[in-house]
Design a protein around this motif. Structure first.
Motif, PDB file in Angstrom:
ATOM      1  N   SER A   9      -5.163  12.481   1.078  1.00  0.00           N
ATOM      2  CA  SER A   9      -4.652  12.760   2.420  1.00  0.00           C
ATOM      3  C   SER A   9      -4.864  11.571   3.344  1.00  0.00           C
ATOM      4  N   GLY A  10      -3.936  11.389   4.257  1.00  0.00           N
ATOM      5  CA  GLY A  10      -4.034  10.291   5.209  1.00  0.00           C
ATOM      6  C   GLY A  10      -4.678  10.691   6.519  1.00  0.00           C
ATOM      7  N   LYS A  11      -5.311  11.865   6.558  1.00  0.00           N
ATOM      8  CA  LYS A  11      -5.897  12.345   7.811  1.00  0.00           C
ATOM      9  C   LYS A  11      -6.979  11.420   8.327  1.00  0.00           C
ATOM     10  N   SER A  12      -7.755  10.858   7.412  1.00  0.00           N
ATOM     11  CA  SER A  12      -8.860   9.997   7.830  1.00  0.00           C
ATOM     12  C   SER A  12      -8.966   8.793   6.902  1.00  0.00           C
ATOM     13  N   ARG A  13      -9.245   7.646   7.490  1.00  0.00           N
ATOM     14  CA  ARG A  13      -9.433   6.437   6.690  1.00  0.00           C
ATOM     15  C   ARG A  13     -10.686   6.547   5.817  1.00  0.00           C
ATOM     16  N   ASP A  14     -11.672   7.304   6.266  1.00  0.00           N
ATOM     17  CA  ASP A  14     -12.950   7.410   5.546  1.00  0.00           C
ATOM     18  C   ASP A  14     -12.770   7.943   4.128  1.00  0.00           C
ATOM     19  N   ASP A  15     -11.745   8.772   3.926  1.00  0.00           N
ATOM     20  CA  ASP A  15     -11.525   9.374   2.608  1.00  0.00           C
ATOM     21  C   ASP A  15     -10.686   8.501   1.684  1.00  0.00           C
ATOM     22  N   ARG A  16     -10.189   7.386   2.196  1.00  0.00           N
ATOM     23  CA  ARG A  16      -9.274   6.546   1.409  1.00  0.00           C
ATOM     24  C   ARG A  16      -9.991   5.279   0.947  1.00  0.00           C
ATOM     25  N   TYR A  42       0.860  -1.193   0.000  1.00  0.00           N
ATOM     26  CA  TYR A  42       0.000   0.000   0.000  1.00  0.00           C
ATOM     27  C   TYR A  42       0.894   1.239   0.000  1.00  0.00           C
ATOM     28  N   ALA A  43       0.774   2.032  -1.066  1.00  0.00           N
ATOM     29  CA  ALA A  43       1.553   3.261  -1.213  1.00  0.00           C
ATOM     30  C   ALA A  43       0.592   4.440  -1.287  1.00  0.00           C
ATOM     31  N   ARG A  44       0.945   5.534  -0.602  1.00  0.00           N
ATOM     32  CA  ARG A  44       0.052   6.694  -0.588  1.00  0.00           C
ATOM     33  C   ARG A  44       0.846   7.993  -0.550  1.00  0.00           C
ATOM     34  N   VAL A  45       0.390   8.961  -1.342  1.00  0.00           N
ATOM     35  CA  VAL A  45       0.857  10.338  -1.220  1.00  0.00           C
ATOM     36  C   VAL A  45      -0.377  11.219  -1.057  1.00  0.00           C
ATOM     37  N   SER A  46      -0.173  12.427  -0.538  1.00  0.00           N
ATOM     38  CA  SER A  46      -1.313  13.279  -0.207  1.00  0.00           C
ATOM     39  C   SER A  46      -1.886  14.025  -1.400  1.00  0.00           C
ATOM     40  N   SER A  47      -1.072  14.241  -2.439  1.00  0.00           N
ATOM     41  CA  SER A  47      -1.565  15.005  -3.583  1.00  0.00           C
ATOM     42  C   SER A  47      -0.907  14.520  -4.863  1.00  0.00           C
ATOM     43  N   THR A  48      -1.468  14.945  -5.987  1.00  0.00           N
ATOM     44  CA  THR A  48      -1.007  14.470  -7.289  1.00  0.00           C
ATOM     45  C   THR A  48       0.360  15.010  -7.670  1.00  0.00           C
ATOM     46  N   ASP A  49       0.842  16.074  -6.988  1.00  0.00           N
ATOM     47  CA  ASP A  49       2.153  16.611  -7.344  1.00  0.00           C
ATOM     48  C   ASP A  49       3.270  15.947  -6.538  1.00  0.00           C
ATOM     49  N   GLN A  50       2.922  14.953  -5.714  1.00  0.00           N
ATOM     50  CA  GLN A  50       3.935  14.195  -4.996  1.00  0.00           C
ATOM     51  C   GLN A  50       4.242  12.905  -5.744  1.00  0.00           C
ATOM     52  N   ASN A  51       5.408  12.344  -5.441  1.00  0.00           N
ATOM     53  CA  ASN A  51       5.913  11.222  -6.229  1.00  0.00           C
ATOM     54  C   ASN A  51       5.843   9.913  -5.442  1.00  0.00           C
ATOM     55  N   LEU A  52       5.387   8.863  -6.102  1.00  0.00           N
ATOM     56  CA  LEU A  52       5.268   7.543  -5.477  1.00  0.00           C
ATOM     57  C   LEU A  52       6.480   6.645  -5.725  1.00  0.00           C
ATOM     58  N   ASP A  56       3.498   6.245   8.593  1.00  0.00           N
ATOM     59  CA  ASP A  56       2.681   7.401   8.228  1.00  0.00           C
ATOM     60  C   ASP A  56       2.024   7.247   6.859  1.00  0.00           C
ATOM     61  N   ARG A  57       2.415   6.237   6.079  1.00  0.00           N
ATOM     62  CA  ARG A  57       1.707   5.967   4.828  1.00  0.00           C
ATOM     63  C   ARG A  57       0.384   5.260   5.114  1.00  0.00           C
ATOM     64  N   LEU A  58       0.336   4.530   6.219  1.00  0.00           N
ATOM     65  CA  LEU A  58      -0.882   3.807   6.579  1.00  0.00           C
ATOM     66  C   LEU A  58      -1.857   4.714   7.318  1.00  0.00           C
ATOM     67  N   ALA A  59      -1.346   5.631   8.137  1.00  0.00           N
ATOM     68  CA  ALA A  59      -2.213   6.540   8.892  1.00  0.00           C
ATOM     69  C   ALA A  59      -1.410   7.751   9.330  1.00  0.00           C
ATOM     70  N   ARG A  60      -2.098   8.875   9.499  1.00  0.00           N
ATOM     71  CA  ARG A  60      -1.429  10.107   9.903  1.00  0.00           C
ATOM     72  C   ARG A  60      -1.577  10.413  11.386  1.00  0.00           C
ATOM     73  N   ASN A  61      -2.468   9.695  12.079  1.00  0.00           N
ATOM     74  CA  ASN A  61      -2.564   9.912  13.518  1.00  0.00           C
ATOM     75  C   ASN A  61      -2.549   8.570  14.243  1.00  0.00           C
ATOM     76  N   THR A  62      -2.136   8.602  15.492  1.00  0.00           N
ATOM     77  CA  THR A  62      -1.884   7.380  16.249  1.00  0.00           C
ATOM     78  C   THR A  62      -3.134   6.538  16.423  1.00  0.00           C
ATOM     79  N   ARG A  63      -4.248   7.177  16.777  1.00  0.00           N
ATOM     80  CA  ARG A  63      -5.483   6.424  17.022  1.00  0.00           C
ATOM     81  C   ARG A  63      -5.941   5.696  15.766  1.00  0.00           C
ATOM     82  N   ASP A  64      -5.909   6.379  14.625  1.00  0.00           N
ATOM     83  CA  ASP A  64      -6.334   5.765  13.370  1.00  0.00           C
ATOM     84  C   ASP A  64      -5.416   4.593  13.014  1.00  0.00           C
ATOM     85  N   LEU A  65      -4.114   4.775  13.225  1.00  0.00           N
ATOM     86  CA  LEU A  65      -3.143   3.720  12.930  1.00  0.00           C
ATOM     87  C   LEU A  65      -3.440   2.468  13.746  1.00  0.00           C
ATOM     88  N   LEU A  66      -3.647   2.633  15.044  1.00  0.00           N
ATOM     89  CA  LEU A  66      -3.894   1.480  15.908  1.00  0.00           C
ATOM     90  C   LEU A  66      -5.231   0.814  15.577  1.00  0.00           C
TER      91      LEU A  66
END
Length: 198
Positions: free
Chosen positions: A43-50, A14-24, A72-82
């Motif tokens: 954005s990795g702020k919320s799983r709901d948007d992914r 699973y690879a993720r970047v926040s915007s189209t101008d970033q490189n994978l 941080d590619r899997l989640a941007r905050n600790t609670r969401d990651l866990l």
């Protein structure tokens, strides 16, 4: 038995970047050799948007492994990651981080380390964001700040082509990681996009 299941399972990257101008590219290189690579530009702020991550989590089965370059590619905050890790482990799906292979999600020691790593990463991001906002505020006060357009001319042209081919504007905006208002402004050449249109 568990080791046998892991050997029989598939490995999903699973690879993720926040915007189209970033490189994978770096993530693709780190995840080379997986059975299936899932890429997402959101954005990795919320799983709901992914949407792709949610689909991957639903699709993965016991014995499979989901591998990312870093936590941080899997989640941007600790609670969401866990929460993500707990949900996958409950299904019998393993989670691996290429940059920190010592972080085992299946042991209490590993989970404690993941929590600490994620908390520090989140703190660093928030500190960077605060400094950015302070810099923007200073530039605005000095009359020097003007936010750059989110879409490049090539992206706008591609969006026009896709819309003319029948792709809904809402979907195009979502895949470009911009609001529909931004996409409409870019297509009509208004606001910050007036100069580009001219």
């Amino acid at each position: 038995m568990v080791e046998q299941m892991m050997q029989n399972g598939r490995v999903y990257g699973y690879a993720r970047v926040s915007s189209t101008d970033q490189n994978l590219d770096r993530q693709r290189e780190a995840l080379a050799g997986v059975d299936v690579l899932v890429e997402e530009m959101v954005s990795g702020k919320s799983r709901d948007d992914r949407e792709k991550l949610r689909t991957l989590m639903d699709f993965a089965q016991a014995g499979d492994t989901i591998r990312t370059k870093s936590i941080d590619r899997l989640a941007r905050n600790t609670r969401d990651l866990l929460d993500i890790i707990d949900e996958l482990l409950a299904k019998g799906v393993s989670v691996e981080f290429v940059d920190t292979p010592q972080l085992s999600v299946s042991t209490k020691e590993g989970r404690a380390m993941i929590t600490i790593f994620a908390a520090f990463a989140q703190l660093e991001r928030e500190s960077i964001r605060e400094r950015q906002l302070e810099g923007i505020a200073i530039a605005k006060a000095a009359g020097k700040y003007e936010k750059a357009p989110k879409l490049a001319p090539e992206q706008i042209e591609d969006a026009r082509r896709r819309i003319s081919d029948g792709v809904p504007k809402a979907r195009v905006a979502r895949e470009l990681s911009v609001s529909r208002q931004t996409l409409y402004a870019a297509l009509s050449g208004s606001g910050k996009y007036a100069e580009a249109a001219a």
